[in-house]
Design a protein around this motif. Sequence first.
Motif, PDB file in Angstrom:
ATOM      1  N   ASP A  29      -2.714   9.507  -1.275  1.00 51.39           N
ATOM      2  CA  ASP A  29      -3.011   9.351  -2.695  1.00 51.39           C
ATOM      3  C   ASP A  29      -2.414  10.452  -3.561  1.00 51.39           C
ATOM      4  O   ASP A  29      -2.364  10.305  -4.777  1.00 51.39           O
ATOM      5  N   VAL A  30      -1.967  11.543  -2.963  1.00 47.53           N
ATOM      6  CA  VAL A  30      -1.377  12.631  -3.751  1.00 47.53           C
ATOM      7  C   VAL A  30       0.031  12.296  -4.235  1.00 47.53           C
ATOM      8  O   VAL A  30       0.552  12.969  -5.109  1.00 47.53           O
ATOM      9  N   ILE A  31       0.648  11.246  -3.690  1.00 45.45           N
ATOM     10  CA  ILE A  31       1.972  10.826  -4.148  1.00 45.45           C
ATOM     11  C   ILE A  31       1.786  10.028  -5.433  1.00 45.45           C
ATOM     12  O   ILE A  31       1.108   9.001  -5.436  1.00 45.45           O
ATOM     13  N   PRO A  32       2.385  10.498  -6.538  1.00 45.92           N
ATOM     14  CA  PRO A  32       2.187   9.809  -7.825  1.00 45.92           C
ATOM     15  C   PRO A  32       2.577   8.330  -7.745  1.00 45.92           C
ATOM     16  O   PRO A  32       3.566   7.964  -7.143  1.00 45.92           O
ATOM     17  N   LEU A  33       1.774   7.502  -8.367  1.00 51.02           N
ATOM     18  CA  LEU A  33       1.922   6.047  -8.457  1.00 51.02           C
ATOM     19  C   LEU A  33       1.837   5.348  -7.104  1.00 51.02           C
ATOM     20  O   LEU A  33       1.018   4.475  -6.900  1.00 51.02           O
ATOM     21  N   LEU A  34       2.703   5.700  -6.167  1.00 49.80           N
ATOM     22  CA  LEU A  34       2.725   5.015  -4.875  1.00 49.80           C
ATOM     23  C   LEU A  34       1.485   5.306  -4.043  1.00 49.80           C
ATOM     24  O   LEU A  34       1.118   4.510  -3.190  1.00 49.80           O
ATOM     25  N   GLY A  35       0.836   6.425  -4.295  1.00 54.13           N
ATOM     26  CA  GLY A  35      -0.337   6.797  -3.519  1.00 54.13           C
ATOM     27  C   GLY A  35      -1.472   5.799  -3.634  1.00 54.13           C
ATOM     28  O   GLY A  35      -2.192   5.549  -2.669  1.00 54.13           O
ATOM     29  N   HIS A  36      -1.627   5.218  -4.807  1.00 55.65           N
ATOM     30  CA  HIS A  36      -2.690   4.231  -4.999  1.00 55.65           C
ATOM     31  C   HIS A  36      -2.165   2.803  -4.890  1.00 55.65           C
ATOM     32  O   HIS A  36      -2.946   1.855  -4.810  1.00 55.65           O
ATOM     33  N   ALA A  37      -0.854   2.649  -4.883  1.00 58.89           N
ATOM     34  CA  ALA A  37      -0.269   1.309  -4.805  1.00 58.89           C
ATOM     35  C   ALA A  37      -0.610   0.635  -3.482  1.00 58.89           C
ATOM     36  O   ALA A  37      -0.782  -0.583  -3.437  1.00 58.89           O
ATOM     37  N   ASP A  38      -0.704   1.400  -2.391  1.00 55.97           N
ATOM     38  CA  ASP A  38      -1.049   0.765  -1.110  1.00 55.97           C
ATOM     39  C   ASP A  38      -2.448   0.160  -1.170  1.00 55.97           C
ATOM     40  O   ASP A  38      -2.694  -0.907  -0.619  1.00 55.97           O
ATOM     41  N   ASP A  39      -3.355   0.813  -1.898  1.00 55.80           N
ATOM     42  CA  ASP A  39      -4.695   0.254  -2.064  1.00 55.80           C
ATOM     43  C   ASP A  39      -4.636  -1.059  -2.850  1.00 55.80           C
ATOM     44  O   ASP A  39      -5.302  -2.024  -2.502  1.00 55.80           O
ATOM     45  N   VAL A  40      -3.823  -1.073  -3.910  1.00 56.34           N
ATOM     46  CA  VAL A  40      -3.681  -2.278  -4.724  1.00 56.34           C
ATOM     47  C   VAL A  40      -3.122  -3.421  -3.884  1.00 56.34           C
ATOM     48  O   VAL A  40      -3.597  -4.551  -3.949  1.00 56.34           O
ATOM     49  N   VAL A  41      -2.100  -3.125  -3.069  1.00 58.09           N
ATOM     50  CA  VAL A  41      -1.489  -4.159  -2.223  1.00 58.09           C
ATOM     51  C   VAL A  41      -2.516  -4.704  -1.233  1.00 58.09           C
ATOM     52  O   VAL A  41      -2.637  -5.923  -1.060  1.00 58.09           O
ATOM     53  N   LEU A  42      -3.273  -3.823  -0.591  1.00 58.56           N
ATOM     54  CA  LEU A  42      -4.270  -4.284   0.379  1.00 58.56           C
ATOM     55  C   LEU A  42      -5.382  -5.104  -0.271  1.00 58.56           C
ATOM     56  O   LEU A  42      -5.820  -6.111   0.281  1.00 58.56           O
ATOM     57  N   VAL A  43      -5.828  -4.686  -1.445  1.00 60.68           N
ATOM     58  CA  VAL A  43      -6.859  -5.458  -2.151  1.00 60.68           C
ATOM     59  C   VAL A  43      -6.315  -6.835  -2.519  1.00 60.68           C
ATOM     60  O   VAL A  43      -6.980  -7.857  -2.311  1.00 60.68           O
ATOM     61  N   ALA A  44      -5.088  -6.883  -3.034  1.00 67.27           N
ATOM     62  CA  ALA A  44      -4.490  -8.165  -3.420  1.00 67.27           C
ATOM     63  C   ALA A  44      -4.336  -9.081  -2.213  1.00 67.27           C
ATOM     64  O   ALA A  44      -4.696 -10.267  -2.267  1.00 67.27           O
ATOM     65  N   TRP A  45      -3.799  -8.553  -1.108  1.00 73.61           N
ATOM     66  CA  TRP A  45      -3.632  -9.363   0.103  1.00 73.61           C
ATOM     67  C   TRP A  45      -4.981  -9.870   0.624  1.00 73.61           C
ATOM     68  O   TRP A  45      -5.115 -11.018   0.994  1.00 73.61           O
ATOM     69  N   THR A  46      -5.956  -8.974   0.649  1.00 77.37           N
ATOM     70  CA  THR A  46      -7.269  -9.358   1.173  1.00 77.37           C
ATOM     71  C   THR A  46      -7.916 -10.419   0.288  1.00 77.37           C
ATOM     72  O   THR A  46      -8.432 -11.422   0.795  1.00 77.37           O
ATOM     73  N   LEU A  47      -7.889 -10.211  -1.032  1.00 75.59           N
ATOM     74  CA  LEU A  47      -8.491 -11.198  -1.924  1.00 75.59           C
ATOM     75  C   LEU A  47      -7.772 -12.537  -1.833  1.00 75.59           C
ATOM     76  O   LEU A  47      -8.402 -13.596  -1.887  1.00 75.59           O
ATOM     77  N   ARG A  48      -6.479 -12.496  -1.666  1.00 78.23           N
ATOM     78  CA  ARG A  48      -5.727 -13.752  -1.535  1.00 78.23           C
ATOM     79  C   ARG A  48      -6.142 -14.491  -0.260  1.00 78.23           C
ATOM     80  O   ARG A  48      -6.387 -15.688  -0.281  1.00 78.23           O
ATOM     81  N   SER A  49      -6.235 -13.758   0.854  1.00 78.11           N
ATOM     82  CA  SER A  49      -6.607 -14.428   2.109  1.00 78.11           C
ATOM     83  C   SER A  49      -8.067 -14.883   2.079  1.00 78.11           C
ATOM     84  O   SER A  49      -8.394 -15.954   2.581  1.00 78.11           O
TER      85      SER A  49
END
Length: 138
Positions: free
Chosen positions: A80-100
Amino acid sequence: MDRLGTAAAVAGGLLLLWVALLLLVWRSRSLAPREALRLLPDLVRLVRRLAADRSLPRGVRIRLWLLLVYLVSPLDLVPDVIPLLGHADDVVLVAWTLRSVTRRAGTEALARHWPGEPAGLALVSRLAGLPAAGTPPG
């Protein structure tokens, strides 16, 4: 040595794919950081409510509990300390999980458990690549 090289190639390929997906999420601008911060409490409540809903299939609930564990865990695929990309993995996982989850449980389950405003639910549906909850696909 051959197995090690193959494992390294597979790991490198997965890492490149993951980075590409993270960049696509942020490049598409489907969710601004300010919107994500506003949605965060409602998303956490949604995932927890869905995970506790015994009318949903067990596999769906397990996926949701695993997502919650990942989100509260201090270990991330992208720190999460990496700007922007640090939280993007969380967004991707939430989106994938909600879609499935929605594919198995239906958009009605999302609408039934959504604790926030209808505009927030529409944004979450868009983020997960779903039709707006409560509307037929098409």
